[in-house]
Design a protein around this motif. Structure first.
Motif, PDB file in Angstrom:
ATOM      1  N   THR A  29       0.859  -1.176   0.000  1.00 46.94           N
ATOM      2  CA  THR A  29       0.000   0.000   0.000  1.00 46.94           C
ATOM      3  C   THR A  29       0.899   1.230   0.000  1.00 46.94           C
ATOM      4  OG1 THR A  29      -1.713  -1.150   1.247  1.00 46.94           O
ATOM      5  CG2 THR A  29      -1.783   1.265   1.252  1.00 46.94           C
ATOM      6  N   LEU A  30       0.732   2.078  -0.998  1.00 47.60           N
ATOM      7  CA  LEU A  30       1.506   3.312  -1.086  1.00 47.60           C
ATOM      8  C   LEU A  30       0.596   4.466  -0.709  1.00 47.60           C
ATOM      9  CD1 LEU A  30       3.311   2.639  -4.480  1.00 47.60           C
ATOM     10  CD2 LEU A  30       4.144   2.180  -2.172  1.00 47.60           C
ATOM     11  N   THR A  31       1.070   5.349   0.158  1.00 49.59           N
ATOM     12  CA  THR A  31       0.271   6.482   0.632  1.00 49.59           C
ATOM     13  C   THR A  31       0.894   7.775   0.138  1.00 49.59           C
ATOM     14  OG1 THR A  31      -0.312   5.229   2.612  1.00 49.59           O
ATOM     15  CG2 THR A  31      -0.701   7.608   2.660  1.00 49.59           C
ATOM     16  N   TYR A  32       0.111   8.545  -0.565  1.00 47.86           N
ATOM     17  CA  TYR A  32       0.550   9.837  -1.077  1.00 47.86           C
ATOM     18  C   TYR A  32      -0.020  10.932  -0.182  1.00 47.86           C
ATOM     19  CZ  TYR A  32       1.959   7.417  -5.313  1.00 47.86           C
ATOM     20  OH  TYR A  32       2.568   6.581  -6.202  1.00 47.86           O
ATOM     21  N   TYR A  33       0.823  11.848   0.254  1.00 48.35           N
ATOM     22  CA  TYR A  33       0.406  12.956   1.099  1.00 48.35           C
ATOM     23  C   TYR A  33       0.435  14.250   0.295  1.00 48.35           C
ATOM     24  CZ  TYR A  33       1.122   9.699   4.906  1.00 48.35           C
ATOM     25  OH  TYR A  33       1.039   8.617   5.729  1.00 48.35           O
ATOM     26  N   GLY A  34      -0.468  15.153   0.589  1.00 48.69           N
ATOM     27  CA  GLY A  34      -0.471  16.456  -0.054  1.00 48.69           C
ATOM     28  C   GLY A  34      -1.113  16.459  -1.428  1.00 48.69           C
ATOM     29  N   ILE A  35      -1.858  15.417  -1.774  1.00 48.68           N
ATOM     30  CA  ILE A  35      -2.529  15.344  -3.067  1.00 48.68           C
ATOM     31  C   ILE A  35      -3.953  15.865  -2.887  1.00 48.68           C
ATOM     32  CG2 ILE A  35      -3.312  13.799  -4.914  1.00 48.68           C
ATOM     33  CD1 ILE A  35      -0.295  13.990  -4.742  1.00 48.68           C
ATOM     34  N   THR A  36      -4.325  16.831  -3.697  1.00 53.02           N
ATOM     35  CA  THR A  36      -5.668  17.403  -3.615  1.00 53.02           C
ATOM     36  C   THR A  36      -6.624  16.647  -4.529  1.00 53.02           C
ATOM     37  OG1 THR A  36      -5.276  18.947  -5.416  1.00 53.02           O
ATOM     38  CG2 THR A  36      -4.685  19.706  -3.194  1.00 53.02           C
ATOM     39  N   ASP A  37      -7.911  16.900  -4.381  1.00 51.72           N
ATOM     40  CA  ASP A  37      -8.909  16.297  -5.270  1.00 51.72           C
ATOM     41  C   ASP A  37      -8.649  16.700  -6.716  1.00 51.72           C
ATOM     42  OD1 ASP A  37     -10.170  15.002  -3.193  1.00 51.72           O
ATOM     43  OD2 ASP A  37     -11.660  16.584  -2.900  1.00 51.72           O
ATOM     44  N   GLU A  38      -8.227  17.931  -6.921  1.00 54.42           N
ATOM     45  CA  GLU A  38      -7.921  18.418  -8.279  1.00 54.42           C
ATOM     46  C   GLU A  38      -6.741  17.641  -8.866  1.00 54.42           C
ATOM     47  OE1 GLU A  38      -6.120  22.389 -10.358  1.00 54.42           O
ATOM     48  OE2 GLU A  38      -7.580  22.691  -8.750  1.00 54.42           O
ATOM     49  N   ASP A  39      -5.719  17.386  -8.036  1.00 54.36           N
ATOM     50  CA  ASP A  39      -4.574  16.591  -8.488  1.00 54.36           C
ATOM     51  C   ASP A  39      -5.010  15.188  -8.894  1.00 54.36           C
ATOM     52  OD1 ASP A  39      -2.779  18.649  -8.029  1.00 54.36           O
ATOM     53  OD2 ASP A  39      -2.250  17.936  -6.020  1.00 54.36           O
ATOM     54  N   MET A  40      -5.926  14.603  -8.146  1.00 56.23           N
ATOM     55  CA  MET A  40      -6.403  13.250  -8.444  1.00 56.23           C
ATOM     56  C   MET A  40      -7.080  13.190  -9.811  1.00 56.23           C
ATOM     57  SD  MET A  40      -5.565  11.227  -6.007  1.00 56.23           S
ATOM     58  CE  MET A  40      -6.664   9.843  -6.133  1.00 56.23           C
ATOM     59  N   VAL A  41      -7.733  14.268 -10.202  1.00 51.45           N
ATOM     60  CA  VAL A  41      -8.409  14.310 -11.518  1.00 51.45           C
ATOM     61  C   VAL A  41      -7.392  14.530 -12.624  1.00 51.45           C
ATOM     62  CG1 VAL A  41     -10.055  15.590 -12.904  1.00 51.45           C
ATOM     63  CG2 VAL A  41     -10.567  15.107 -10.517  1.00 51.45           C
ATOM     64  N   ARG A  42      -6.399  15.396 -12.398  1.00 52.24           N
ATOM     65  CA  ARG A  42      -5.455  15.788 -13.435  1.00 52.24           C
ATOM     66  C   ARG A  42      -4.299  14.812 -13.642  1.00 52.24           C
ATOM     67  NH1 ARG A  42      -2.345  19.995 -12.762  1.00 52.24           N
ATOM     68  NH2 ARG A  42      -2.516  19.989 -10.531  1.00 52.24           N
ATOM     69  N   LYS A  43      -3.822  14.191 -12.578  1.00 53.98           N
ATOM     70  CA  LYS A  43      -2.590  13.401 -12.662  1.00 53.98           C
ATOM     71  C   LYS A  43      -2.876  11.954 -13.037  1.00 53.98           C
ATOM     72  CE  LYS A  43       0.141  16.251  -9.664  1.00 53.98           C
ATOM     73  NZ  LYS A  43       1.175  16.282  -8.673  1.00 53.98           N
ATOM     74  N   THR A  44      -1.837  11.282 -13.530  1.00 51.54           N
ATOM     75  CA  THR A  44      -1.933   9.889 -13.935  1.00 51.54           C
ATOM     76  C   THR A  44      -0.986   9.055 -13.101  1.00 51.54           C
ATOM     77  OG1 THR A  44      -2.374  10.577 -16.208  1.00 51.54           O
ATOM     78  CG2 THR A  44      -1.683   8.314 -15.889  1.00 51.54           C
ATOM     79  N   LEU A  45      -1.468   7.923 -12.627  1.00 49.41           N
ATOM     80  CA  LEU A  45      -0.615   6.996 -11.908  1.00 49.41           C
ATOM     81  C   LEU A  45       0.129   6.146 -12.912  1.00 49.41           C
ATOM     82  CD1 LEU A  45       0.202   5.817  -9.166  1.00 49.41           C
ATOM     83  CD2 LEU A  45      -1.717   4.239  -9.405  1.00 49.41           C
ATOM     84  N   ARG A  46       1.455   6.136 -12.832  1.00 53.40           N
ATOM     85  CA  ARG A  46       2.278   5.368 -13.769  1.00 53.40           C
ATOM     86  C   ARG A  46       3.086   4.348 -13.007  1.00 53.40           C
ATOM     87  NH1 ARG A  46       5.645   9.588 -17.104  1.00 53.40           N
ATOM     88  NH2 ARG A  46       5.597  10.789 -15.222  1.00 53.40           N
TER      89      ARG A  46
END
Length: 46
Positions: A29-46
């Motif tokens: 399980t990887l936990t990302y801190y400081g990610i906003t809802d807007e970031d979740m829509v814009r960014k891609t998990l690679r």
């Protein structure tokens, strides 16, 4: 005066390297801190 300090961890995380196996299982399980809802829509998990 009130000063707020925010500490953000890197937004690049890696799974562990599994050596000497033909059937690797990634169950981390990887936990990302400081990610906003807007970031979740814009960014891609690679």
């Amino acid at each position: 005066m009130f000063t707020s300090l925010f500490v953000f961890q890197a937004n690049k995380l890696r799974t562990k390297t599994l050596h000497n196996t033909l059937n690797p299982v990634w169950s981390e399980t990887l936990t990302y801190y400081g990610i906003t809802d807007e970031d979740m829509v814009r960014k891609t998990l690679r």
